[in-house]
Every structure is written in structure tokens, then in C-alpha cells.
Design an enzyme around this catalytic site. Structure first.
Site, short mmCIF file in Angstrom:
data_model
loop_
_atom_site.label_atom_id
_atom_site.label_comp_id
_atom_site.label_asym_id
_atom_site.label_seq_id
_atom_site.Cartn_x
_atom_site.Cartn_y
_atom_site.Cartn_z
N ASP A 14 0.78 -1.24 0.00
CA ASP A 14 0.00 0.00 0.00
C ASP A 14 0.81 1.28 0.00
O ASP A 14 0.25 2.36 0.18
CB ASP A 14 -0.96 0.00 1.19
CG ASP A 14 -0.23 0.07 2.53
OD1 ASP A 14 0.92 -0.38 2.61
OD2 ASP A 14 -0.84 0.58 3.49
N GLU A 15 2.10 1.20 -0.24
CA GLU A 15 2.88 2.43 -0.28
C GLU A 15 4.10 2.29 -1.18
O GLU A 15 4.62 1.20 -1.37
CB GLU A 15 3.29 2.91 1.12
CG GLU A 15 4.25 2.02 1.85
CD GLU A 15 4.59 2.55 3.24
OE1 GLU A 15 5.09 3.68 3.36
OE2 GLU A 15 4.36 1.81 4.20
#
Length: 175
Positions: free
Chosen positions: A109-110
Site C-alpha cells: 500500500d505504499e
């Protein structure tokens, strides 16, 4: 803010409450409700992700599920679907790659994006950040926080400062 950006331009892009957000996106009945990903309330295990609605009750990642159930008895507990989260992550990373080939995923997610060489194509690093936030919401149904800076550390700190849906710009020389 001028589109010109002197020197390196780094974005840190972080999807907000990623697993819980994917669940809320894919299950409209969960939207606006406290969603806790990691297992069922009575199971042994820990919270993988908590929606912002669940966080309001004090639920946090890595917290035992049973403690989360005590803090948030109305929470919707789901075991999670890592294949679906992987698909969502792939879609997000592909979106990032539309703006620069220099995408460094840190987790599902990043990611860090070095947009130094491509910023002029899209109106500058701040315009890229705004565009990515909009496209994540429109195309993928997910909320993105972004930090823009001349180095990874400041970009990472920036993306964490105004969650959810934050955009923090650390102009060169103001670090």
C-alpha cells in the site's frame, strides 16, 4: 505554487487503511462502518488493518483481535483476502507507473516515486500528486495520501501528517 521544482522531486504515496478500504470499496454495506481486518472477533490473532471508523474507537493495527472486539463491539470483523489486496496493489502500482518508471514499492500500500525526470510532462510534482490522488479515487475507489519533497524522508513524513486523504508539500529549502 509554481509547476517548476528545483532538484529532485520525490513522492511518498500511501493508501489509507488499505485492507479495510478495499473491503469497504468492494462491500458497500461496510462503508462508513468500523471495519477490522485480520480475523473474527473471537479468534486469536491481530488486527491487520482498521478503517478510520474503527480507529475512532481506539482500534489499531497489530492489536489483538479480542481487544479490538472489546473496544469496538459493533465492528465488522473480516479475515481478509490477500489475493484481492494484491490485485488492488498491482492496479495502484500500475497507476503510479503511468507517471514515472521510477516506482519503489515499500509494501502493498505504499511506494516512493521519483518524478524528477517526468514532472515536466504532468505540470510538476504537486500536479502529479493531485492527479494520483484523484485517479486512485476515481479509477480504483481508494484514498491516497501523498507527501511531496526533495528526499524520501521528508516525503514519507509528509504523507503521514494529514491522513486520511492528505497532501503535504515540503518545498525544497523548507525541510
Amino acid at each position: 505554487m509554481a509547476a517548476l521544482w528545483p532538484g529532485r522531486a520525490i513522492l511518498h504515496c500511501d493508501l489509507d487503511a488499505f485492507y479495510a478500504s478495499v473491503e469497504q470499496r468492494d462491500h458497500p454495506e461496510m462503508r462508513g462502518k468500523p471495519v477490522i481486518v485480520g480475523g473474527l472477533a473471537h479468534e486469536r490473532g491481530v488486527v491487520s488493518a482498521a478503517s478510520y471508523e474503527a480507529r475512532a474507537f481506539g482500534v489499531r493495527s497489530a492489536m489483538p483481535l479480542r481487544m479490538a472486539a472489546r473496544l469496538c463491539p459493533e465492528g465488522i470483523f473480516v479475515p481478509g483476502d490477500h489475493d484481492r489486496y494484491g490485485e488492488a496493489s498491482d492496479a495502484v502500482m500500475a497507476l503510479f507507473a503511468e507517471h514515472t518508471p521510477l516506482v519503489q514499492p515499500i509494501s502493498l500500500d505504499e511506494a516512493f516515486l521519483d518524478v524528477t525526470a517526468t514532472a515536466h510532462l504532468f505540470g510538476g510534482p504537486v500536479a502529479i500528486a493531485r492527479d494520483l490522488k484523484r485517479l486512485c479515487r476515481e479509477r480504483l475507489g481508494l484514498v491516497l495520501s501523498v507527501g511531496v519533497a526533495s528526499n524520501k524522508l521528508c516525503a514519507k513524513i509528509g504523507s503521514d501528517l494529514r491522513k486520511p486523504a492528505g497532501l503535504v508539500i515540503v518545498e525544497p529549502g523548507t525541510e
